[in-house]
Design a protein around this motif. Sequence first.
Motif, PDB file in Angstrom:
ATOM      1  N   ARG A 508       0.850  -1.200   0.000  1.00 28.97           N
ATOM      2  CA  ARG A 508       0.000   0.000   0.000  1.00 28.97           C
ATOM      3  C   ARG A 508       0.882   1.245   0.000  1.00 28.97           C
ATOM      4  O   ARG A 508       1.862   1.330   0.758  1.00 28.97           O
ATOM      5  N   THR A 510       0.525   4.057   1.315  1.00 28.30           N
ATOM      6  CA  THR A 510       0.596   4.725   2.620  1.00 28.30           C
ATOM      7  C   THR A 510       1.602   4.061   3.549  1.00 28.30           C
ATOM      8  O   THR A 510       1.960   4.648   4.575  1.00 28.30           O
ATOM      9  N   ALA A 518      -6.513   9.111   1.299  1.00 31.50           N
ATOM     10  CA  ALA A 518      -7.090   7.795   1.008  1.00 31.50           C
ATOM     11  C   ALA A 518      -7.560   7.703  -0.432  1.00 31.50           C
ATOM     12  O   ALA A 518      -7.409   6.666  -1.082  1.00 31.50           O
ATOM     13  N   TRP A 519      -8.129   8.794  -0.958  1.00 28.40           N
ATOM     14  CA  TRP A 519      -8.648   8.750  -2.336  1.00 28.40           C
ATOM     15  C   TRP A 519      -7.519   8.545  -3.344  1.00 28.40           C
ATOM     16  O   TRP A 519      -7.695   7.862  -4.354  1.00 28.40           O
ATOM     17  N   GLU A 521      -4.573   7.026  -2.748  1.00 24.02           N
ATOM     18  CA  GLU A 521      -4.098   5.647  -2.625  1.00 24.02           C
ATOM     19  C   GLU A 521      -5.043   4.695  -3.353  1.00 24.02           C
ATOM     20  O   GLU A 521      -4.594   3.786  -4.073  1.00 24.02           O
TER      21      GLU A 521
END
Length: 589
Positions: A508, A510, A518-519, A521
Amino acid sequence: SRYRICHLDPGLRRGARWVGRGDARMETDGRLQIAAGFATALGPRKDNQDFGAVHQGTPSEQALHGMVALVADGVSGSKAGRVASELAGRSFIDAYVDQNPLKGVAAAGLAALTGYNRWLHAKGRSDPDMTGAATTFTALVLRGREATALHVGDSRAWHFRDGVLTRLTEDHVLSQPGLNHVLYRAVGIEPDLRLDTRAVPLKAHDRLLLTTDGVHGVVSDEDLTRLLARRASPEADAQSIIDAAGTAGTRDNATAIVIDVIRIGAVDQDAIGAEAAGLPILPAPRAGDNVDGFHLERLLSDGKYTRVFVARDGEGGPRLVLKFPKPKLLSESGARGAFLRESFIGRRIDSPYVGKTLTLDPGRQSRLYIAQPLYVGRTLHARIAEATFAIPEGVDLSIRLSRAVAALHRSGITHRDIKPDNVILEADGGLKLIDLGVARLPRIEEFAEAEAPGTPGYRAPEMFAGNPGDALTDQYALGVTLYRVFTGDYPSGQETDFNRIRFDRPVRPTTHRPDMPAWLEAAILRTLSVDPADRFADVEELIHVLESGSAAAVPPRRALSLMERDPARFWQAISAILFVLLLASWMVK
């Protein structure tokens, strides 16, 4: 005239007058070669409202656009039917050869005829001399190894092979009894043109036929088959078809064009310019050499298949980039195909984010190479090696790079080697996606297996299973590039051993960038989906997500309140106000 016109002079009852120069027989090696014949007759009518043409064009036009044969039949119940048909044919040819050939024949053909259709529709309703003017239109565009029929109305296109006659078009007439002569679609009838298209592969010895309804309205399919099977010259067989229509009692003008396919074209010359096809592939030069008046000042890159130099055009001329193939490492067909692809695409894609190629004066080149503008800057790979991007800066770069990819995809082109090394960050802030040598164009033959395109680490999972590359594999490579923009790493976490990439478990983003929204990623991980169906429908959708997410994440600036700027002073002021109010209350008592 740039094309061969087939149109009956007023007063002649049969035969044709050929206006212009040239012949429809092509003799260039490696190119489509045809022979065409034309015949027409007035029939019982006073004037001939049919029009026909065969467009040969220059060698470069033949390579880029193909050759065009067409018939048009002015609607008899309207005024200026002959004007409508002839202008349709002439306007189409002139507009078609001006279209971007990367659109493909169908899209280019529709674009070429749309403007004339709107003009004729308007004239038919505003000009008393052209009331109701309309015309049928049926064309065959022959390019490489394929013929494409473009059609509206009730003229017809046919394909004849091995004794079998196949109709390529459907008549746009009413189906009710007694009304099967009434057109509901034709050029000029509707403000928005609806053009049928159909492509058919070509083989040597195929025959193609175009007819107006004065022919097929009275000559049966069986008789047409018999007449085409005679295999006389195209001119003689076209005349025999018109004679058959006259014998059968046609009540309309009758026109026929017969085309013999003598030799099909080479696939790799389907849409790529042939101007460099005969240039020799010589050993790559070295810095300091002079090539065709260009002085090679310094080596810019020395890759596996190419050697790239910064060069100066003559004494004191502008600097540019010259790219040369390495013939010992790349097959001749692979080298020629790659260089012609890059030259062709770079001259025709209109995007500020896609690298261009330059057109040199005819006859200047003595060997195969391509010339490109010199973009002053550094590669995205070099920039990532220094440090990862801040989120807003990275999103802006991602949008511009995605627009470059989308510009290629809109023209049906797959880049197939998107990676940071092929992105130039210009000193003035611009961005250029470069290295289009392995790009895939519609209907163009592929590289040899040993020269398969793409770079390990950026190739989508399906490419390892044999997929030659498409818009969704480009999206995957773009996703890997964006992942690296923000993290500096690869989704697999393996920078060197790409043969064992864990496609099913990308790390991921992050994990490397806790500050990533978040959007963002989610968008990057979607481009990296193992199943192509789980990725974005196209890169345009990715651009929308990047733009809308960026706008939501960075709201418009506003003036900060005193509490936001200086909380201590805010509460001091509040306390002072409350103290004054308290004193005032005591005085009132």
